[in-house]
Enzyme design. Structure first.
Site, PDB file in Angstrom:
ATOM      1  N   TYR A 129      10.489   5.624  -1.052  1.00 42.11           N
ATOM      2  CA  TYR A 129       9.110   5.774  -1.259  1.00 42.11           C
ATOM      3  C   TYR A 129       8.478   4.517  -1.744  1.00 42.11           C
ATOM      4  CZ  TYR A 129       4.771   6.167  -3.973  1.00 42.11           C
ATOM      5  OH  TYR A 129       3.366   5.757  -4.195  1.00 42.11           O
ATOM      6  N   HIS A 154       9.384   9.193  -7.873  1.00 49.38           N
ATOM      7  CA  HIS A 154       8.663  10.265  -6.877  1.00 49.38           C
ATOM      8  C   HIS A 154       9.638  11.404  -6.489  1.00 49.38           C
ATOM      9  CE1 HIS A 154       5.725  10.543  -3.250  1.00 49.38           C
ATOM     10  NE2 HIS A 154       4.985   9.979  -4.310  1.00 49.38           N
TER      11      HIS A 154
HETATM   12  C1  GCO Z   1       1.374   7.488  -6.726  1.00 49.39           C
HETATM   13  C2  GCO Z   1       1.968   8.529  -5.735  1.00 49.39           C
HETATM   14  C3  GCO Z   1       1.009   8.262  -4.502  1.00 49.39           C
HETATM   15  C4  GCO Z   1       1.202   9.597  -3.666  1.00 49.39           C
HETATM   16  C5  GCO Z   1       0.071  10.118  -2.727  1.00 49.39           C
HETATM   17  C6  GCO Z   1       0.518  11.283  -1.983  1.00 49.39           C
HETATM   18  O1  GCO Z   1       1.814   7.354  -7.713  1.00 49.39           O
HETATM   19  O2  GCO Z   1       0.541   6.492  -6.397  1.00 49.39           O
HETATM   20  O3  GCO Z   1       3.000   8.874  -5.870  1.00 49.39           O
HETATM   21  O4  GCO Z   1       1.387   7.108  -3.770  1.00 49.39           O
HETATM   22  O5  GCO Z   1       2.529   9.744  -2.943  1.00 49.39           O
HETATM   23  O6  GCO Z   1      -1.074   9.910  -3.641  1.00 49.39           O
HETATM   24  O7  GCO Z   1      -0.678  11.463  -1.123  1.00 49.39           O
HETATM   25 MG    MG Z   2       3.237   8.664  -8.043  1.00 47.74          MG
END
Ligand code: GCO
Ligand code: MG
Length: 428
Positions: free
Chosen positions: A184, A234
């Site tokens: 992520y 995440h």
């Molecule tokens: C963050 C989030 C986002 C989400 C996204 C999903 O902390 O900024 O985890 O990156 O993954 O908003 O659509």
């Molecule tokens: Mg997040």
């Protein structure tokens, strides 16, 4: 204006004149503005009143299921609300919430958020004040934020973090790519050494575990002690891995670790607490009070990180902030790219009026976004500044929005799947 049943007419007449005998505006139209100026689908609800030029906007962005929010607003909330006065925000929120009987889902909560925030905008415009004044006024000048530093290798992340620090950011979230895997929050280098039993993007938590810990170690050494480090897990690890990760990260003195567990595994927060003092942020996936209440009341997290529109908008999120203050939990509202500038302004407004504000996630607005949304919050030296104009202070150029329609995609903005080596789907 909608015709009212006679038995309601007298009460309605009284409601319509409730403030100093002045006629209150009535909802004449509710429309949905959709656009995609920066690679993510944004949805905003516009309420138009019967008073000249008086209207308001509310964020209803649920990018992965954007096409479902429009009918929730147009087919259900619009006929329910047309003709009502705009002044009773809480009453309208509760009516909308209850009118589907089954509630607390992301589509319906976003639709309600669009209405709720548009009503706050209208009230601010009526009063000639920014919404933060209606919520009690500022308790700080501007809002401290964190930026996203990322890269496919450690060096790139460190360079990127240094760039943000040079711009004045005191807080940086760091994410590194895992070679050959769809981790992520960063790009990654391809490698052919894995032999997955499928053709989907690949992810194995153990690789992430080792690489992310190493990243934190490198960042603390390379970037020094003063910068505040954040990291988004995440919801990728197994509960026990999450406990271990938080425990091992304690030595790096994080500002917070985010989403160590998925909403399905909330029971494990107690184990994290019992094992370490790493500050924990949680909540961007929450839709229901049953998710945030126990974590706050049992003081199992340090930062509540709800996505305002997923919780139903500004009104319920303000209550979350107040609840959290009673338990020493601070706020860190979700501020990603899949939030319209109206939603960002609602975040910054809550940030600026809440004593228990912790930090705000920052995502820059590109030129196309600013051409559509006039009056976005302004970034300076790592701080976000609220707009001082009435309401949210944002005006939408609908002609510009029409020039940036949703970009057709096979999944309509939805996400595909990521799998482990053996083909098991993971939460992403
Ligand atoms: C963050 C989030 C986002 C989400 C996204 C999903 O902390 O900024 O985890 O990156 O993954 O908003 O659509
Ligand atoms: Mg997040």
């Amino acid at each position: 204006m909608l015709a009212l049943a006679p038995r309601f007419a007298a009460a309605e007449e009284q409601i319509a004149r409730s403030t100093r005998g002045m006629p209150q505006p009535r909802i004449r139209d509710i429309s949905v503005i959709e656009c995609e100026p920066d690679g993510v689908r944004l949805t905003v609800v516009k309420i138009t009143t019967d008073q000249d030029g008086l209207h308001g906007y509310g964020c209803a962005t649920f990018t992965q299921r954007a096409d479902l929010v429009r009918p929730a607003v147009e087919k259900y909330l619009k006929p329910f609300l047309l003709g009502r006065t705009t002044d009773r925000i809480e009453d309208i929120w509760q009516s909308c919430y209850d009118s589907s009987y089954w509630r607390n889902g992301p589509v319906l909560n976003n639709a309600i958020s669009g209405i709720d925030e548009a009503l706050w905008d209208i009230k601010g415009r009526q009063a000639g004040m920014p919404v933060y004044q209606l919520a009690g006024g500022k308790c700080r000048e501007a809002v401290d934020t964190y930026a996203h530093a990322s890269g496919s290798d450690f060096e790139e992340v460190v360079d990127n973090a240094r760039q943000y620090m040079a711009q004045g950011f005191r807080n940086v979230r760091v994410q590194v790519g895992i070679p050959g895997m769809a981790g992520y929050g960063s790009s990654h280098q391809e490698t052919n050494s894995f032999k997955p039993l499928h053709n989907s993007p690949l992810y194995e938590p153990e690789y992430d575990f080792r690489r992310s810990l190493k990243l934190l170690d490198i960042c603390r050494r390379e970037l020094g002690d003063e910068v505040q480090l954040l990291h988004d897990m995440h919801e990728r690890f197994t509960p026990n891995e999450a406990v271990q990760f938080c425990k091992q990260a304690e030595q790096y003195h994080m500002f917070f670790l985010e989403d160590p567990l998925s909403p399905e595994d909330l029971g494990y927060f107690r184990q994290i607490r019992e094992n370490c003092a790493t500050p924990i942020a949680m909540g961007e996936l929450f839709n229901s009070p049953h998710e945030w209440q126990p974590l706050i009341e049992e003081q199992l997290i340090d930062y509540i990180r709800v996505h305002l529109s997923q919780a139903g908008g500004f009104s319920p999120s303000r209550k979350i902030a107040i609840l959290a203050e009673q338990f020493g939990v601070r706020t860190a509202w979700h501020g990603p790219g899949d939030l319209s500038p109206v939603g960002h302004m609602a975040n910054v407004t809550l940030d600026i009026v809440s004593y228990n504000f912790g930090i705000q996630e920052y995502t820059p607005f590109n030129e196309r976004t600013q051409a559509i949304f006039h009056g976005c919050p302004v970034m300076k030296d790592g701080y976000l500044w609220v707009n001082e104009n009435p309401g949210w202070g944002i005006e939408i150029d609908e002609k510009e929005a029409a020039k940036a329609p949703f970009i057709p995609s096979p999944l309509n903005g939805g996400w595909g799947e990521i799998r482990r080596l053996d083909g098991t789907v993971i939460k992403q």
